[in-house]
Design an enzyme around this catalytic site. Sequence first.
Site, mmCIF file in Angstrom:
data_model
loop_
_atom_site.group_PDB
_atom_site.id
_atom_site.type_symbol
_atom_site.label_atom_id
_atom_site.label_comp_id
_atom_site.label_asym_id
_atom_site.label_seq_id
_atom_site.Cartn_x
_atom_site.Cartn_y
_atom_site.Cartn_z
ATOM 1 N N GLU A 254 -29.218 -43.964 -23.735
ATOM 2 C CA GLU A 254 -28.350 -42.806 -23.939
ATOM 3 C C GLU A 254 -27.388 -42.928 -25.204
ATOM 4 O O GLU A 254 -27.093 -42.049 -26.005
ATOM 5 C CB GLU A 254 -27.500 -42.431 -22.683
ATOM 6 C CG GLU A 254 -28.493 -41.671 -21.650
ATOM 7 C CD GLU A 254 -29.243 -42.792 -20.855
ATOM 8 O OE1 GLU A 254 -29.098 -44.079 -21.049
ATOM 9 O OE2 GLU A 254 -30.144 -42.387 -20.052
ATOM 10 N N PHE B 228 -30.463 -36.612 -16.495
ATOM 11 C CA PHE B 228 -29.574 -35.829 -15.617
ATOM 12 C C PHE B 228 -28.119 -35.956 -16.349
ATOM 13 O O PHE B 228 -27.715 -36.944 -16.830
ATOM 14 C CB PHE B 228 -29.423 -36.849 -14.072
ATOM 15 C CG PHE B 228 -30.569 -36.516 -13.488
ATOM 16 C CD1 PHE B 228 -30.741 -35.518 -12.341
ATOM 17 C CD2 PHE B 228 -31.866 -37.150 -13.780
ATOM 18 C CE1 PHE B 228 -31.719 -35.555 -11.647
ATOM 19 C CE2 PHE B 228 -32.922 -37.004 -12.842
ATOM 20 C CZ PHE B 228 -33.078 -36.205 -12.181
ATOM 21 N N ALA B 229 -27.214 -35.041 -15.901
ATOM 22 C CA ALA B 229 -25.996 -34.923 -16.739
ATOM 23 C C ALA B 229 -25.197 -36.164 -16.324
ATOM 24 O O ALA B 229 -24.300 -36.633 -17.168
ATOM 25 C CB ALA B 229 -25.173 -33.774 -16.280
ATOM 26 N N HIS C 55 -27.131 -38.129 -9.312
ATOM 27 C CA HIS C 55 -28.223 -37.085 -9.877
ATOM 28 C C HIS C 55 -27.595 -35.537 -9.571
ATOM 29 O O HIS C 55 -28.332 -34.835 -9.443
ATOM 30 C CB HIS C 55 -29.337 -37.279 -9.172
ATOM 31 C CG HIS C 55 -30.301 -38.274 -9.917
ATOM 32 N ND1 HIS C 55 -29.955 -39.735 -9.390
ATOM 33 C CD2 HIS C 55 -31.101 -38.528 -10.650
ATOM 34 C CE1 HIS C 55 -30.845 -40.506 -10.079
ATOM 35 N NE2 HIS C 55 -31.580 -39.928 -10.864
#
Lengths: 324, 348
Positions: free
Chosen positions: A60, A83-84, A127
Site C-alpha cells: 500500500e 479494504f479501507a 475489514h
Amino acid sequence: MAELTYLQAISDGLRTEMRRDKRVFLIGEDVGVYGGAFKVSLGFQEEFGPWRVIDAPLAETAIVGGCTGAAIMGLRPVAEMQFADFISCGWDQLVTVAAKQRWRAGTPVPMVVRLPSGGGFSGGPFHSQNPESSFAHVPGLKCVCPATPEDAKGLLISAIEDPNPVLYFEHKHLYRRIKGEVPEERYSTPLGKARIHREGGDVSVITWGAMVYTAEEAAKQLDSDGVSVEIVDLRTVMPWDKAAVLESARKTSKVLVLHEDTRSGGFGGEIAATIAEEAFEDLDAPVKRLAAPDTPVPFSPTLEKAFIPQVEDVVTGLRELAEY
Amino acid sequence: MAIAREAGPVGSLHEVREAGLDREDLLGVYRNMLITRGVEERGHILYRQGKIPGSFYTGRGNEAAAVGVATAMGPEDVGTPLHRDMGVHIVRGVDPWRIFAQYMGRQDGPTHGRDGNVHMADSQLGLIAMVSHLPAMLPVATGAALAFRIREEPRVAVGWFGEGASARGDAHESMTFAGTRKLPVVYVCDNNQFAYSTPSYLEFATEHVADRAEAYGFEGVVVDGTDVLAVYREAKRAIEKARVGGGPTLLECLTLRMEGHAVHDDAFYVPKPMLEQWAASDPIERFRSWLRDNADLTDEEEGEIESGVKRLLTSALERAEESPQPDPSTLTQGVYASPEDLDTPHHK
C-alpha cells in the site's frame, strides 16, 4: 436513466472517466485480472489494458506513494485499497507527502484513493472500519462518503476531477443492497454540498454513508408518533456543508448527529461543536451524538449489532430529542 | 561477500569523454561542487548568526555523490533529492539566493517560509520536495517512473535515500514494485555510514545496501561516493539503461558524513581515525587534484572559478537577506489546490 446498484454506479463513474480522460488509471491489489475484491473494475483491464488497470504487489505504501508521484507528473491516479482498513499501511504517503505537498511546495497532487469501508457483515476489526474522521482532520485531504448510487457516480467523477488528494469512502454494505436511478451520461456532483435526503420539520439528523438508510428507517417510525424528521446527507465530510447543517438546525431546533465510526474524536463532534457555536440560540435541545462505542469493530453478529448504531438506537435518540 | 558490482575509479580524461563529459563540463562539475559546499558553509555562518530558525543540515562529504548523479540526469528526468543532496539542486539550476531565503524562512524561498532547510524543490527543474520521513520519497519517485512508463516517455526518475532509511518499508515496497514492472527509476543510496548516531552495521546486515538489488530483480552497484567521475559514470549508465527499458538500478554511493547529523550534533560517536581517513579523500580536493593531473587545470582557471563562486554566493546572501518575511495573513492559503494550479505543462 438506468437502475444501478451502488457498486455498479461506482464502476460506471470510473469507466466514464477512464474513457474520457487518458490520464486516469486504476492501481491496486487484484484490480486487473480479478476485477477487484468487490468486482468494481470487472472487465476494465480488457478495455483499458494492463498499464491503465494495474495489478500492484501487496504494497500500500508503494501504491499510494506511486499515485502521488504519478499525479505530480500529470496523471490522474485512482488507487483502490482492498479494504479501507489497509490505508493504515499507506498513511504516511497520504498524510505526510500527498496532503502537504500543495501547501508547502506548491505542487498539486490530483489523486483518488477508493476505500471500501464500513461494517455490517462480520468483517471483524480489520475489514469494517470507517476511518474518514482521521483523514478529515488532516489539512490537504478531502473525504467523500456517498450514500446513493447517483451520488456514488457523480462524486467519484468530481473526486477524479479535483486537483487534490481525495479519499472516496465507498460503503461495502451499500454495494449490492442499494439500487437507484443513475443518469447514463457524465455528470459531476460537487464536493462540499449536502443533500436533503428527507424533509422534515421537528428534528434533524445529520449523517452520511450507510447511516442515511438507518436514519431513514428510524424516521419512518417517528412518523407514526407525529414527529417529522429531516435527514441531511452530508455526502462529503471534508469539505463539509456547514451552511446546510446550520440551516436544518435552525429549521428544526433539534439535531441528532449520527455516524458509524466510533464516537470520541469522530467527525460528529466537529459538527456538534459548530452547531453549538453558531446556532446555539436556535436550539431547543442539546445536540445529540449517536455513534459506535469506542472499541474496535467486533466480529460476532451479536457484538457487531451492539457496535453499529441500529434503527432502534436512532428511534430512541430521536424520541428523546422530540420530547425534550 | 558483496553481491553488488563494486565499481572502480575513473582513470583517464579519455574515459570521462567516453562517458559524455568534455573539459568544459568537468570545470562545470567542479564549480557546482564548490557552490554546493559554499552554500552550506555560508548557511552554517547564517545559522551561527541566529538568522536560520530551527535546525541546519549539511551534506559535507556528499558533494561528489549529489553532483555526480545530477550531472548524469537528462533535462526531462525528475528526482527527489534529500537533505545531503544540495548538489542536485545546484546542478538542476536552483539559484543560491533562493536557497538562502529558504534557510531563513523568507518569502522568496521555494516554500515561502512554509517549510525549512532542504525541504524544497523547484518543480520546473524536475525536482519534487522531500519530507522528513526518510525514505518516503522513494515511492513518489517510483510513481513518477510509473507515469513515464504509462505514457511511454523516455524519461527517468531518480529517488534518493540513505543507508539508515534503507531499513524502512518504503524502500522495500518501492523496489519490489519497480522490479516487477521494470520501471525507469534509479535508486541512489547516499551511504554516509551514520544514521544520526547509528552506524551502518546496526542498520543492515549485508556488506552493501546495494546487495539487496539482486533480490528485487535488478542490478546493484557500489561506487566510491567521493569520486565524482565514478559516480557520474555509474549514474549515467544506470539512467540510460532505465531510459531504454532496462529497468531500475540501485546505486550506492559510499562516503562519510563529515559533520554531525545536524548543526547541534558534534558527532562524538564517529571514530577519529575514520574521520581522518575520509577527510583524506575529500570529494572536492580529490576532484581538484584529478583535474590538475588529468585535465591541465591551471592556477588561473582555478582562481577564476573560486572567485566566481565567492561572488555568486556573496551577492546571493545579500539578496536573500533583503527578502521579506512571509505574510502571516497568507498562512491558510493554498492548503487545497485549485483547478488553475493544474494549468502547468505537467498536467496538460
